[in-house]
Design a protein around this motif. Structure first.
Motif, PDB file in Angstrom:
ATOM      1  N   LEU A  97       0.809  -1.219   0.000  1.00 33.44           N
ATOM      2  CA  LEU A  97       0.000   0.000   0.000  1.00 33.44           C
ATOM      3  C   LEU A  97       0.846   1.273   0.000  1.00 33.44           C
ATOM      4  O   LEU A  97       0.302   2.361  -0.148  1.00 33.44           O
ATOM      5  N   ALA A  98       2.147   1.143   0.159  1.00 31.33           N
ATOM      6  CA  ALA A  98       3.036   2.299   0.303  1.00 31.33           C
ATOM      7  C   ALA A  98       2.927   3.292  -0.855  1.00 31.33           C
ATOM      8  O   ALA A  98       3.004   4.508  -0.645  1.00 31.33           O
ATOM      9  N   ALA A  99       2.730   2.808  -2.047  1.00 27.66           N
ATOM     10  CA  ALA A  99       2.658   3.691  -3.211  1.00 27.66           C
ATOM     11  C   ALA A  99       1.300   4.388  -3.340  1.00 27.66           C
ATOM     12  O   ALA A  99       1.140   5.281  -4.165  1.00 27.66           O
ATOM     13  N   HIS A 100       0.357   4.003  -2.505  1.00 28.58           N
ATOM     14  CA  HIS A 100      -1.002   4.514  -2.677  1.00 28.58           C
ATOM     15  C   HIS A 100      -1.483   5.412  -1.550  1.00 28.58           C
ATOM     16  O   HIS A 100      -2.636   5.847  -1.566  1.00 28.58           O
ATOM     17  N   GLY A 101      -0.639   5.669  -0.569  1.00 32.69           N
ATOM     18  CA  GLY A 101      -1.056   6.540   0.526  1.00 32.69           C
ATOM     19  C   GLY A 101       0.117   6.919   1.410  1.00 32.69           C
ATOM     20  O   GLY A 101       1.225   6.397   1.256  1.00 32.69           O
ATOM     21  N   THR A 102      -0.132   7.824   2.336  1.00 29.54           N
ATOM     22  CA  THR A 102       0.923   8.234   3.270  1.00 29.54           C
ATOM     23  C   THR A 102       1.056   7.176   4.365  1.00 29.54           C
ATOM     24  O   THR A 102       0.170   6.339   4.558  1.00 29.54           O
TER      25      THR A 102
END
Length: 148
Positions: free
Chosen positions: A26-31
């Motif tokens: 999920l790192a690429a999709h949110g803070t």
């Protein structure tokens, strides 16, 4: 944030993931704050569980891997050491020697005939995470049985 949660749920629907695996995906999709919030929410609602993920991994890979390789792969997936020990101890794992014998017999049709072949078979089993004493016992057994 709801799209992040939906993405996490979609990932969990495919297979069990550890908290660390979900965070990486999920790192690429949110803070990081949003991700931490979503992961905490999923954990409290019991949609995500490191224990379930570890149990699932052990169940699906135990027939092909030795205990040390299972342990290392679970550490890489972010499972803590105590949970790994619990899963490997309580898991319905057959005897390590039996599992090594099954892996060995699928790969090799005959006992090693010479030292070079013995070393090759031992390296194969070692790469699968079986302990050295298990490998020695397994590879000596067929040779001992052939001599009798």
């Amino acid at each position: 944030m709801s799209s992040l949660r939906q993405r996490a749920i979609r990932l969990l629907a495919q297979r069990e993931h550890t908290k660390l695996e979900l965070a990486r995906k999920l790192a690429a999709h949110g803070t990081s704050d949003e991700i931490d919030t979503v992961l905490a929410e999923l954990e409290t609602s019991q949609l995500q569980s490191d224990s379930r993920a570890a149990e699932s991994y052990v169940r699906s890979h135990a027939s092909r891997l030795g205990a040390s390789r299972l342990r290392q792969n679970l550490k890489t997936r972010g499972v803590n050491g105590e949970l790994i020990d619990v899963q490997l101890a309580q898991g319905a794992l057959p005897d390590e020697l039996e599992r090594a014998r099954a892996v060995w017999s699928r790969k090799f049709s005959a006992a090693p005939g010479d030292a070079r072949e013995w070393a090759r078979q031992a390296r194969f089993l070692q790469s699968r995470g079986f302990a050295t004493d298990i490998i020695r016992r397994l590879l000596k057994e067929p040779m001992g049985a052939a001599e009798e």
